[in-house]
Design a protein around this motif. Sequence first.
Motif, PDB file in Angstrom:
ATOM      1  N   THR A 288      29.843  35.229  40.313  1.00  0.00           N
ATOM      2  CA  THR A 288      30.143  35.503  41.713  1.00  0.00           C
ATOM      3  C   THR A 288      31.149  34.511  42.305  1.00  0.00           C
ATOM      4  O   THR A 288      32.022  34.892  43.075  1.00  0.00           O
ATOM      5  N   ASN A 289      31.002  33.261  41.940  1.00  0.00           N
ATOM      6  CA  ASN A 289      31.887  32.218  42.470  1.00  0.00           C
ATOM      7  C   ASN A 289      33.037  31.940  41.516  1.00  0.00           C
ATOM      8  O   ASN A 289      33.507  30.798  41.407  1.00  0.00           O
TER       9      ASN A 289
ATOM     10  N   TYR B 221      38.176  38.402  47.624  1.00  0.00           N
ATOM     11  CA  TYR B 221      36.834  38.880  47.280  1.00  0.00           C
ATOM     12  C   TYR B 221      36.113  39.139  48.599  1.00  0.00           C
ATOM     13  O   TYR B 221      35.859  38.218  49.369  1.00  0.00           O
ATOM     14  N   SER B 222      35.801  40.386  48.886  1.00  0.00           N
ATOM     15  CA  SER B 222      35.228  40.708  50.191  1.00  0.00           C
ATOM     16  C   SER B 222      34.028  41.629  50.041  1.00  0.00           C
ATOM     17  O   SER B 222      33.816  42.259  49.009  1.00  0.00           O
TER      18      SER B 222
ATOM     19  N   MET C  69      33.278  42.765  46.297  1.00  0.00           N
ATOM     20  CA  MET C  69      34.164  43.288  45.266  1.00  0.00           C
ATOM     21  C   MET C  69      35.548  42.666  45.403  1.00  0.00           C
ATOM     22  O   MET C  69      36.047  42.464  46.515  1.00  0.00           O
ATOM     23  N   ALA C  70      36.157  42.362  44.259  1.00  0.00           N
ATOM     24  CA  ALA C  70      37.502  41.804  44.266  1.00  0.00           C
ATOM     25  C   ALA C  70      38.506  42.862  44.719  1.00  0.00           C
ATOM     26  O   ALA C  70      38.323  44.058  44.465  1.00  0.00           O
ATOM     27  N   GLU C  71      39.564  42.413  45.375  1.00  0.00           N
ATOM     28  CA  GLU C  71      40.604  43.320  45.848  1.00  0.00           C
ATOM     29  C   GLU C  71      41.224  44.083  44.686  1.00  0.00           C
ATOM     30  O   GLU C  71      41.536  45.273  44.787  1.00  0.00           O
ATOM     31  N   THR C  72      41.395  43.408  43.562  1.00  0.00           N
ATOM     32  CA  THR C  72      41.843  44.040  42.320  1.00  0.00           C
ATOM     33  C   THR C  72      41.142  43.353  41.160  1.00  0.00           C
ATOM     34  O   THR C  72      40.768  42.183  41.262  1.00  0.00           O
ATOM     35  N   PHE C  73      40.926  44.087  40.084  1.00  0.00           N
ATOM     36  CA  PHE C  73      40.281  43.511  38.906  1.00  0.00           C
ATOM     37  C   PHE C  73      41.305  43.014  37.894  1.00  0.00           C
ATOM     38  O   PHE C  73      40.929  42.502  36.833  1.00  0.00           O
ATOM     39  N   ALA C  74      42.590  43.165  38.200  1.00  0.00           N
ATOM     40  CA  ALA C  74      43.648  42.735  37.279  1.00  0.00           C
ATOM     41  C   ALA C  74      44.878  42.335  38.083  1.00  0.00           C
ATOM     42  O   ALA C  74      45.310  43.069  38.975  1.00  0.00           O
TER      43      ALA C  74
ATOM     44  N   ALA D 173      32.294  38.423  38.438  1.00  0.00           N
ATOM     45  CA  ALA D 173      33.566  37.875  38.918  1.00  0.00           C
ATOM     46  C   ALA D 173      34.366  38.954  39.644  1.00  0.00           C
ATOM     47  O   ALA D 173      35.157  38.653  40.546  1.00  0.00           O
ATOM     48  N   ALA D 174      34.140  40.209  39.267  1.00  0.00           N
ATOM     49  CA  ALA D 174      34.860  41.335  39.873  1.00  0.00           C
ATOM     50  C   ALA D 174      34.053  42.026  40.954  1.00  0.00           C
ATOM     51  O   ALA D 174      34.611  42.553  41.919  1.00  0.00           O
ATOM     52  N   HIS D 175      32.728  42.042  40.811  1.00  0.00           N
ATOM     53  CA  HIS D 175      31.889  42.815  41.742  1.00  0.00           C
ATOM     54  C   HIS D 175      30.445  42.354  41.682  1.00  0.00           C
ATOM     55  O   HIS D 175      29.945  41.959  40.630  1.00  0.00           O
TER      56      HIS D 175
END
Length: 392
Positions: A167-168, A179-180, A270-275, A285-287
């Motif tokens: 998560t962090n 990450y929002s 969730m991350a704004e983008t995963f890549a 790390a992504a969600h």
Amino acid sequence: MKNPEDHITAVIVGGGPVGLFLAISLLREGFHCRVLEKRKNPVPDSRSLGIHPMSLELFDELGITAPFLQAGLKIKKGIAHTGEKELGEISFEHCPKPHNYILACPQFTTEKILRDELRKLDENALITGAEFLGFSEDKFSVNLRYKSDNGQLHNLTTGRLIGCDGTNSLVRQRASIHYSGKRYHDTYIMGDFEDTTDFSNNAAVFLPKDGLIECFPLPNGMRRWVVKTKSYIKEPAQEDIAKFIKNRIGYDLHSIESTMLSSFGVQHFMAETFAKGRIILAGDAAHVVSPIGGQGMNLGWLDCREIVRIFKQNKHGSKVKNIEPKSFNSYSVKQKKMVRKVARRAEINMALGRKQSIPALRNLFIQAILRSPLQKKAAELFTMRGLEHWWI
């Protein structure tokens, strides 16, 4: 300039269940990788424990299912109860075989098995005691820095850097990926106790007026209890969870041996983008989704499946050709849709488990589902089937 993917295709930061699984998957396909993990040993407690059928099918493809089946416990049925009467049951028996069950396997066991399987493929792949510090990136490579537990600094050059560091995630932060999300008001307390119930290998979900109580069988005669609380309990004690359970459904856990107690809140981020460039995110790390339903770890493994698929599509011998950015952009789009679907399912589960002013209405709704042909659909949803279909 020589392509670094001729040597290390990917460096994975984070050696939890997702990072270890990803490394095994890449090595099975002939890709060279390294995993950096700060911890020397697997996690010391049970944490995530439900392995869903889709994940077991991925394990089948890698040939690593056997040790999990030997160590875990098959849950083939879930019973819904008010605390006073049974509402119905969800049976997984009619779900697709061979894995028509959810496998209960404590996270420390999962990590140990995955570490063992990874070392069989490459005894040098997992670097423990390694603290990731940061990276620099150019058109052809990622150069990353880490510190070993003796304080020595190291550099690694790789084609892709994959953040599976939770998560962090420092990988996500260093890559400046936003990450929002939100935190829910729902809070819970959970503990692992000696199993003194008569539920055998079945799970049970209690829906009394004052809030959800779940219990799941664990290997070695233990049972995980999860209780909805009014507010977050900072330092939970056995007395707390035992009191809630006794007052709501009559089970007495006061004098029963427990091995783990913790409190947790619920969030969806969730991350704004995963890549982004040569940086990829997977797992927490992504969600992050609600742990109610046990989908988070399994969702991370589905991320890994998609990452490996893209690597395979761009494989040239034992190397990876230069991958077009749109390939990992599609990974991000596809997995984000899946995450949203999992989050919606988790929100429904949480809503059903909240304190009810008129619990009879909720109970009639659940009873109607569990005593009709919809029970089969409910079983599919609980085992994470249909995530790739838009209508579920």
